[in-house]
Scaffold this active site. Structure first.
Site, PDB file in Angstrom:
ATOM      1  N   ARG A 156       0.813  -1.224   0.000  1.00 63.90           N
ATOM      2  CA  ARG A 156       0.000   0.000   0.000  1.00 63.90           C
ATOM      3  C   ARG A 156       0.840   1.265   0.000  1.00 63.90           C
ATOM      4  NH1 ARG A 156      -3.440  -1.644   4.823  1.00 63.90           N
ATOM      5  NH2 ARG A 156      -2.460  -3.696   4.718  1.00 63.90           N
TER       6      ARG A 156
ATOM      7  N   GLU B  99       4.197 -10.746  13.565  1.00 62.91           N
ATOM      8  CA  GLU B  99       3.516 -11.229  14.775  1.00 62.91           C
ATOM      9  C   GLU B  99       4.112 -12.584  15.202  1.00 62.91           C
ATOM     10  OE1 GLU B  99      -0.641 -11.098  14.152  1.00 62.91           O
ATOM     11  OE2 GLU B  99      -1.104 -11.612  16.229  1.00 62.91           O
TER      12      GLU B  99
END
Ligand SMILES: O=P(O)(O)OC[C@H]1O[C@H](OP(=O)(O)OP(=O)(O)O)[C@H](O)[C@@H]1O
Ligand SMILES: Nc1ncnc2[nH]cnc12
Length: 176
Positions: free
Chosen positions: A62, A99
């Site tokens: 993005r 994560e």
């Protein structure tokens, strides 16, 4: 005309995407709205214009959406930073935390020239892991990070704490 835009109204929130508990900030609704897109690119370009920047850098995916139009508006080039294995030429890379585990970000070896001042553009600052890794990669290849520019900042995820030494712009804040 630009001044009348409230950018928060142009961001679509999707709860529990891509997994339960995440409040996803969808910028495709900015991209499809000409006034919102023009406003966003102008605000970010105006900020970067004062920083003596030589090149715009954007992390996949993005960061490309906002980085390229900003580069075009400022008459600068754009250098993509991509996840491992996506760039076709020789690369420099850096590890970054996910994560679960780590991954690598890459830039072409001829992307940044030594001493160039870069603005790193992305849609969103969350934990700051992507921005920190991209900044370190720029420094590793001899660039100087002039500023970090985001459309959205999720303030309670405290990305700024990881990025204390950098000049940061964000247009819209949410807690999470
Ligand atoms: O501050 P952080 O915790 O690093 O999170 C922010 C990053 O996460 C999103 O990208 P993502 O890694 O989901 O990749 P994508 O743009 O390819 O979907 C977003 O576009 C930022 O690049
Ligand atoms: N909440 C969120 N919305 C959109 N992109 C993200 N990247 C990391 N967290 C995000």
């Amino acid at each position: 005309m630009n001044k009348t835009i409230n950018l928060k109204n142009e961001i679509r929130i999707i709860e529990d995407f891509p997994k339960k508990g995440v409040s996803f900030k969808d910028v495709t609704t900015i991209l499809k709205n000409p006034k919102a897109l023009k406003y966003t690119i102008k605000e970010m370009s105006d900020y970067i214009e004062d920083k003596k920047v030589d090149v715009i850098v954007g992390p996949e995916a993005r960061g490309f959406l906002f980085g390229v139009p900003i580069a075009h508006k400022l008459d600068l080039g754009f250098i993509p930073v991509r996840k491992l294995g996506k760039l076709p030429f020789k690369t420099h890379n850096i590890d970054y935390d996910l994560e679960y585990g780590t991954d690598k970000l890459e830039v072409h070896i001829d992307g940044i020239q030594k001493g160039q001042r870069v603005a790193i553009v992305d849609d969103l600052l969350a934990t700051g892991g992507t921005a920190l890794a991209t900044s370190r990669l720029m420094e590793k290849v001899g660039g100087e990070v002039a500023c970090l520019n985001f459309v959205i900042e999720l303030t309670e995820l405290e990305g700024r704490k990881k990025l204390k030494k950098y000049d940061i712009q964000s247009l819209v804040n949410y807690k999470v």
